[in-house]
Design a protein around this motif. Structure first.
Motif, PDB file in Angstrom:
ATOM      1  N   PRO A   1     -22.550 -34.200  -6.914  1.00 24.20           N
ATOM      2  CA  PRO A   1     -22.452 -33.005  -6.073  1.00 24.20           C
ATOM      3  C   PRO A   1     -21.128 -32.264  -6.251  1.00 24.20           C
ATOM      4  O   PRO A   1     -20.077 -32.880  -6.430  1.00 24.20           O
ATOM      5  CB  PRO A   1     -22.573 -33.559  -4.649  1.00 24.20           C
ATOM      6  CG  PRO A   1     -23.226 -34.897  -4.800  1.00 24.20           C
ATOM      7  CD  PRO A   1     -22.757 -35.419  -6.125  1.00 24.20           C
ATOM      8  N   ALA A   2     -21.201 -30.942  -6.176  1.00 22.68           N
ATOM      9  CA  ALA A   2     -19.994 -30.114  -6.219  1.00 22.68           C
ATOM     10  C   ALA A   2     -19.207 -30.313  -4.925  1.00 22.68           C
ATOM     11  O   ALA A   2     -19.757 -30.754  -3.915  1.00 22.68           O
ATOM     12  CB  ALA A   2     -20.391 -28.649  -6.377  1.00 22.68           C
ATOM     13  N   PRO A   3     -17.909 -29.993  -4.933  1.00 26.44           N
ATOM     14  CA  PRO A   3     -17.073 -30.208  -3.736  1.00 26.44           C
ATOM     15  C   PRO A   3     -17.596 -29.506  -2.491  1.00 26.44           C
ATOM     16  O   PRO A   3     -17.354 -29.950  -1.375  1.00 26.44           O
ATOM     17  CB  PRO A   3     -15.714 -29.641  -4.152  1.00 26.44           C
ATOM     18  CG  PRO A   3     -15.697 -29.741  -5.644  1.00 26.44           C
ATOM     19  CD  PRO A   3     -17.116 -29.511  -6.077  1.00 26.44           C
ATOM     20  N   TRP A   4     -18.317 -28.402  -2.681  1.00 23.70           N
ATOM     21  CA  TRP A   4     -18.815 -27.628  -1.548  1.00 23.70           C
ATOM     22  C   TRP A   4     -20.274 -27.939  -1.223  1.00 23.70           C
ATOM     23  O   TRP A   4     -20.861 -27.326  -0.344  1.00 23.70           O
ATOM     24  CB  TRP A   4     -18.667 -26.133  -1.848  1.00 23.70           C
ATOM     25  CG  TRP A   4     -19.222 -25.773  -3.195  1.00 23.70           C
ATOM     26  CD1 TRP A   4     -20.516 -25.465  -3.495  1.00 23.70           C
ATOM     27  CD2 TRP A   4     -18.499 -25.730  -4.424  1.00 23.70           C
ATOM     28  NE1 TRP A   4     -20.648 -25.225  -4.849  1.00 23.70           N
ATOM     29  CE2 TRP A   4     -19.411 -25.385  -5.449  1.00 23.70           C
ATOM     30  CE3 TRP A   4     -17.147 -25.943  -4.776  1.00 23.70           C
ATOM     31  CZ2 TRP A   4     -19.045 -25.249  -6.780  1.00 23.70           C
ATOM     32  CZ3 TRP A   4     -16.786 -25.816  -6.103  1.00 23.70           C
ATOM     33  CH2 TRP A   4     -17.718 -25.474  -7.088  1.00 23.70           C
ATOM     34  N   ASP A   5     -20.857 -28.892  -1.935  1.00 28.99           N
ATOM     35  CA  ASP A   5     -22.259 -29.249  -1.733  1.00 28.99           C
ATOM     36  C   ASP A   5     -22.315 -30.399  -0.725  1.00 28.99           C
ATOM     37  O   ASP A   5     -22.067 -31.543  -1.063  1.00 28.99           O
ATOM     38  CB  ASP A   5     -22.884 -29.655  -3.067  1.00 28.99           C
ATOM     39  CG  ASP A   5     -24.395 -29.743  -2.999  1.00 28.99           C
ATOM     40  OD1 ASP A   5     -24.921 -29.829  -1.868  1.00 28.99           O
ATOM     41  OD2 ASP A   5     -25.043 -29.728  -4.056  1.00 28.99           O
ATOM     42  N   VAL A   6     -22.655 -30.075   0.519  1.00 26.79           N
ATOM     43  CA  VAL A   6     -22.564 -31.066   1.595  1.00 26.79           C
ATOM     44  C   VAL A   6     -23.928 -31.595   2.036  1.00 26.79           C
ATOM     45  O   VAL A   6     -24.050 -32.261   3.057  1.00 26.79           O
ATOM     46  CB  VAL A   6     -21.787 -30.497   2.804  1.00 26.79           C
ATOM     47  CG1 VAL A   6     -20.338 -30.250   2.417  1.00 26.79           C
ATOM     48  CG2 VAL A   6     -22.429 -29.223   3.347  1.00 26.79           C
ATOM     49  N   GLY A   7     -24.984 -31.292   1.279  1.00 25.36           N
ATOM     50  CA  GLY A   7     -26.293 -31.869   1.564  1.00 25.36           C
ATOM     51  C   GLY A   7     -27.053 -31.208   2.694  1.00 25.36           C
ATOM     52  O   GLY A   7     -28.032 -31.755   3.200  1.00 25.36           O
ATOM     53  N   GLY A   8     -26.615 -30.033   3.085  1.00 24.86           N
ATOM     54  CA  GLY A   8     -27.297 -29.277   4.132  1.00 24.86           C
ATOM     55  C   GLY A   8     -26.646 -27.916   4.245  1.00 24.86           C
ATOM     56  O   GLY A   8     -25.658 -27.624   3.558  1.00 24.86           O
ATOM     57  N   PRO A   9     -27.171 -27.059   5.121  1.00 25.46           N
ATOM     58  CA  PRO A   9     -26.587 -25.725   5.263  1.00 25.46           C
ATOM     59  C   PRO A   9     -25.221 -25.786   5.943  1.00 25.46           C
ATOM     60  O   PRO A   9     -24.930 -26.732   6.674  1.00 25.46           O
ATOM     61  CB  PRO A   9     -27.598 -24.993   6.155  1.00 25.46           C
ATOM     62  CG  PRO A   9     -28.208 -26.074   6.983  1.00 25.46           C
ATOM     63  CD  PRO A   9     -28.294 -27.272   6.059  1.00 25.46           C
ATOM     64  N   GLN A  10     -24.414 -24.777   5.699  1.00 26.79           N
ATOM     65  CA  GLN A  10     -23.170 -24.660   6.448  1.00 26.79           C
ATOM     66  C   GLN A  10     -23.521 -24.389   7.917  1.00 26.79           C
ATOM     67  O   GLN A  10     -24.410 -23.585   8.218  1.00 26.79           O
ATOM     68  CB  GLN A  10     -22.316 -23.521   5.891  1.00 26.79           C
ATOM     69  CG  GLN A  10     -21.660 -23.834   4.560  1.00 26.79           C
ATOM     70  CD  GLN A  10     -20.555 -24.883   4.679  1.00 26.79           C
ATOM     71  OE1 GLN A  10     -19.919 -25.040   5.726  1.00 26.79           O
ATOM     72  NE2 GLN A  10     -20.334 -25.612   3.588  1.00 26.79           N
ATOM     73  N   PRO A  11     -22.843 -25.051   8.858  1.00 25.29           N
ATOM     74  CA  PRO A  11     -23.151 -24.842  10.277  1.00 25.29           C
ATOM     75  C   PRO A  11     -23.115 -23.373  10.706  1.00 25.29           C
ATOM     76  O   PRO A  11     -23.933 -22.956  11.527  1.00 25.29           O
ATOM     77  CB  PRO A  11     -22.069 -25.660  10.991  1.00 25.29           C
ATOM     78  CG  PRO A  11     -21.766 -26.766  10.029  1.00 25.29           C
ATOM     79  CD  PRO A  11     -21.858 -26.127   8.663  1.00 25.29           C
ATOM     80  N   ALA A  12     -22.211 -22.582  10.136  1.00 28.87           N
ATOM     81  CA  ALA A  12     -22.136 -21.167  10.518  1.00 28.87           C
ATOM     82  C   ALA A  12     -23.417 -20.432  10.148  1.00 28.87           C
ATOM     83  O   ALA A  12     -23.897 -19.567  10.906  1.00 28.87           O
ATOM     84  CB  ALA A  12     -20.930 -20.502   9.860  1.00 28.87           C
TER      85      ALA A  12
END
Length: 197
Positions: free
Chosen positions: A14-25
């Motif tokens: 995973p890329a550093p910004w790929d957190v496995g779900g949508p951004q909360p915002a």
């Protein structure tokens, strides 16, 4: 991954910004009814924001230059039974899409632009947005401890979109961006609501 093609960020996990779900915002604005019409997700990466919005019943196009990321996004769409479209596109030439959208999402794209690239990027977004469309920008903020790479000032963000006369910045609020390196609370961010004039 400075100096390497964006695609390289997705080739070894995973890329550093790929957190496995949508951004909360993004999830929050969708839950609050802030999405309308067809949706464009610019710099969509592996598609988590686009897939979240598409699962709510919206027509979504996610675009990126990283083909590995787009392949992941398409695989996830199939695996989850979600209809969403993903395509290679240059964020600085969105007029080439030949389409306009009622909502545009930028989660982590703006802060990768150099200051001299921002006017062209804002104009490109405008070319893909219907009049009255809403653009949401989530980017790293220069306020607070442990900022993300390429943090942006509130005035820089406002100036980039208001200078061209195609956008009206409605609000810029403090928020957080989740990353794989900033702990559960993420990094300081701005969440901007911007309307196409």
């Amino acid at each position: 991954m400075t100096g390497l093609p964006w695609d390289a960020s997705y080739q070894d996990g995973p890329a550093p910004w790929d957190v496995g779900g949508p951004q909360p915002a993004i999830a929050r604005v969708a839950a609050e009814g802030g999405i309308a019409g067809a949706v464009l997700d610019v710099g969509c990466g592996s598609g988590e924001n686009a897939l979240h919005v598409a699962a709510l019943g919206f027509s979504v196009l996610g675009v990126d230059v990283a083909e590995t990321a787009l392949a992941i996004a398409r695989e996830q769409a199939v695996a989850r039974g979600i209809e969403a479209e993903f395509a290679v596109a240059d964020a600085f030439h969105l007029e080439r899409l030949g389409r306009r959208f009622g909502t545009v999402l930028d989660s982590g794209m703006f802060h990768t632009c150099d200051s001299d690239e921002r006017p062209g990027y804002a104009a490109s977004l405008a070319a893909a947005a219907e009049r009255g469309a809403t653009l949401y920008v989530l980017c790293f903020s220069d306020i607070g401890p442990d900022p993300g790479p390429h943090p942006v000032g509130r005035d820089e963000l406002r100036g980039a979109f208001e200078a061209g006369g195609q956008w009206n910045v409605v609000a810029i609020e403090p928020d957080r961006v989740l990353t794989r390196f900033h702990g559960d609370d993420g990094a300081p961010a701005w969440f901007a609501t911007i309307e196409r004039i």
